[in-house]
Design an enzyme around this catalytic site. Structure first.
Site, PDB file in Angstrom:
ATOM      1  CG  ASP A  80      -4.730   0.778  -7.441  1.00  0.00           C
ATOM      2  OD1 ASP A  80      -5.000  -0.450  -7.094  1.00  0.00           O
ATOM      3  OD2 ASP A  80      -4.475   1.762  -6.764  1.00  0.00           O
ATOM      4  CD  GLU A 138      -4.737  -1.103  -1.822  1.00  0.00           C
ATOM      5  OE1 GLU A 138      -4.793  -1.226  -0.450  1.00  0.00           O
ATOM      6  OE2 GLU A 138      -3.776  -1.144  -2.330  1.00  0.00           O
ATOM      7  CD  GLU A 139      -0.793   0.379  -4.000  1.00  0.00           C
ATOM      8  OE1 GLU A 139      -0.403   0.994  -2.893  1.00  0.00           O
ATOM      9  OE2 GLU A 139      -0.412  -0.705  -4.059  1.00  0.00           O
ATOM     10  CG  HIS A 366       4.896  -0.676  -2.481  1.00  0.00           C
ATOM     11  ND1 HIS A 366       4.023   0.398  -2.289  1.00  0.00           N
ATOM     12  CD2 HIS A 366       3.720  -1.457  -2.741  1.00  0.00           C
ATOM     13  CE1 HIS A 366       2.760   0.088  -1.987  1.00  0.00           C
ATOM     14  NE2 HIS A 366       2.542  -1.053  -2.488  1.00  0.00           N
TER      15      HIS A 366
END
Length: 407
Positions: A80, A138-139, A366
């Protein structure tokens, strides 16, 4: 003889690079990885690797059956992206507004496909099975995708004796990996606090309960948890990342919303911080005449590597790339959904060096300008494949069992 893939990562570099750039241009958020999963399945079919799908909606499991009997090793990649607008200018920037692979999951997916190709080409020499786990969400903390995949039976037919995952890491140069036994990444909890006071005119504060003043006192008091309640030799972080309150310069706010995160390594420390967090928020708010509501989300647990398998990854890296390939590293309080796999199966999580050469300050994960040195793809592809090969042979020769998770 045990197969070696040394040098073969470079031979399929262009193929893995093209896959990574494709995933980068078409990022999908947690739970939306339908086209990413389709590309994964299309590639597995081209490589002749059978698969099953539909785990946690979009998850895919490739299965490489070795030509000899043995144990089972799993390799995991997350798929993702993040809701971030990319600010890079390279030719393969995200084509989807407001979405970006700013955490390297595009590279993880591409490298696992490449590792699958290398392993499948040598499957007749493998003693056992290799599972290729392509994980969604996962996020999506605190739920994530690892636990839903297991609930959907991703390992019902093939259960791993060891499981491994890697993550791109801009703090390490290309050619180096970082891992360690024990806690590698932290537990990551989230919270939302709503403080309700009584609004009014800015010139008449005595008629109000100023939610901003209450929030300010709550925030200041929360900072004492780490400095005064946590054992100094342990680690914890409490961060307020978002504040919303007030409507106008001359109106005293009646409500403030705080959002943030708590990071810890051990369950004991987490329990201390969580308990004091609730005591302080409720206590300070009540003392000042306000009412507080807490929404607390227990997130991913700490990522705890099995010491044996962490050393296994280091040994493989050094054999491939030399004695300096696996330097000592310090753990990180970032959260990782792979921790849920490690709660059930022994294994190891490791960082893959991806620092862009010649750049003094690397853009972190990020970040809308996050970049990685593409040369790292060859290293990660080879390393994942060789880690699996070496683990299969070690499990066969030494009859190591799942009990290693008790270390």
């Amino acid at each position: 003889m045990k197969p070696s893939v040394q040098g073969f990562g470079e031979k399929i570099f262009e193929e893995v690079l093209a896959l990574r750039r494709h995933f980068h241009q078409y990022p999908e958020l947690s739970g939306e990885e339908f086209e990413t999963a389709n590309k994964v399945k299309e590639t597995l079919e081209a490589y002749g690797i059978p698969y099953t799908d539909g785990y946690a909606k979009t998850g895919v499991l490739g299965v490489i059956e070795g030509g000899k009997p043995g144990k089972t090793v799993a390799l995991r990649a997350d798929m993702d992206a993040l809701p971030i607008e990319e600010q890079n200018d390279h030719p393969y920037v995200s084509k989807v507004k407001g979405k970006m692979h700013a955490c390297g999951h595009d590279a993880h997916t591409a490298m696992l496909l490449g590792a699958g190709k290398l392993l499948n080409d040598r499957k007749e020499d493998l003693p056992g099975k290799v599972l290729l786990v392509f994980q969604p969400s996962e996020e999506f903390t605190p739920r994530g995708g690892a636990e839903p995949m297991m609930e959907d039976g991703v390992f019902r037919e093939h259960e791993p004796d060891a499981i491994f995952a890697q993550h791109v890491w801009p703090d390490l140069p290309v050619g180096q990996i970082g891992t360690m036994g024990g806690s590698m990444m932290g537990a990551s909890d989230r919270f939302k606090v709503i403080i309700e006071g009584a609004g009014g005119h800015a010139s008449m504060p005595h008629q109000t309960v100023d939610a901003i003043i209450v929030a300010n006192s709550v925030i200041s008091s929360l900072q004492t948890i780490v400095s005064r309640n946590v054992n100094p030799i342990h680690s914890a972080v409490l961060t307020i990342g978002k504040i919303e309150g007030g409507s106008r310069y001359n109106v005293i706010a009646d409500k403030v919303v705080l959002e943030g995160t708590i990071r810890t390594y051990t369950q004991e420390t987490k329990n201390v911080v969580k308990e004091r967090f609730h005591d302080i928020v409720y206590g300070v708010s009540k003392t000042m005449g306000a009412h507080a509501t807490i929404q607390y989300f227990d997130g991913y647990p700490a990522t705890v590597n099995t010491p044996h398998w962490a050393e296994h990854v280091k040994k493989t890296a050094r054999q491939l790339y030399g004695d300096k390939a696996a330097p000592d590293v310090e753990p990180c309080l970032g959260g990782e959904d792979f921790s849920r796999f490690l709660l059930k199966y022994p294994g190891a999580y490791f960082w893959l060096g991806t620092a862009v050469p010649g750049v003094e300050k690397q853009n972190p994960l990020h970040d809308p300008k996050f970049k990685m040195d593409p040369k790292a793809l060859s290293y990660g592809t080879e390393l994942m494949a060789q880690v699996a090969i070496d683990a299969l042979f070690e499990l066969k020769d030494k009859k190591i069992t799942v009990n290693l998770r008790a270390e």
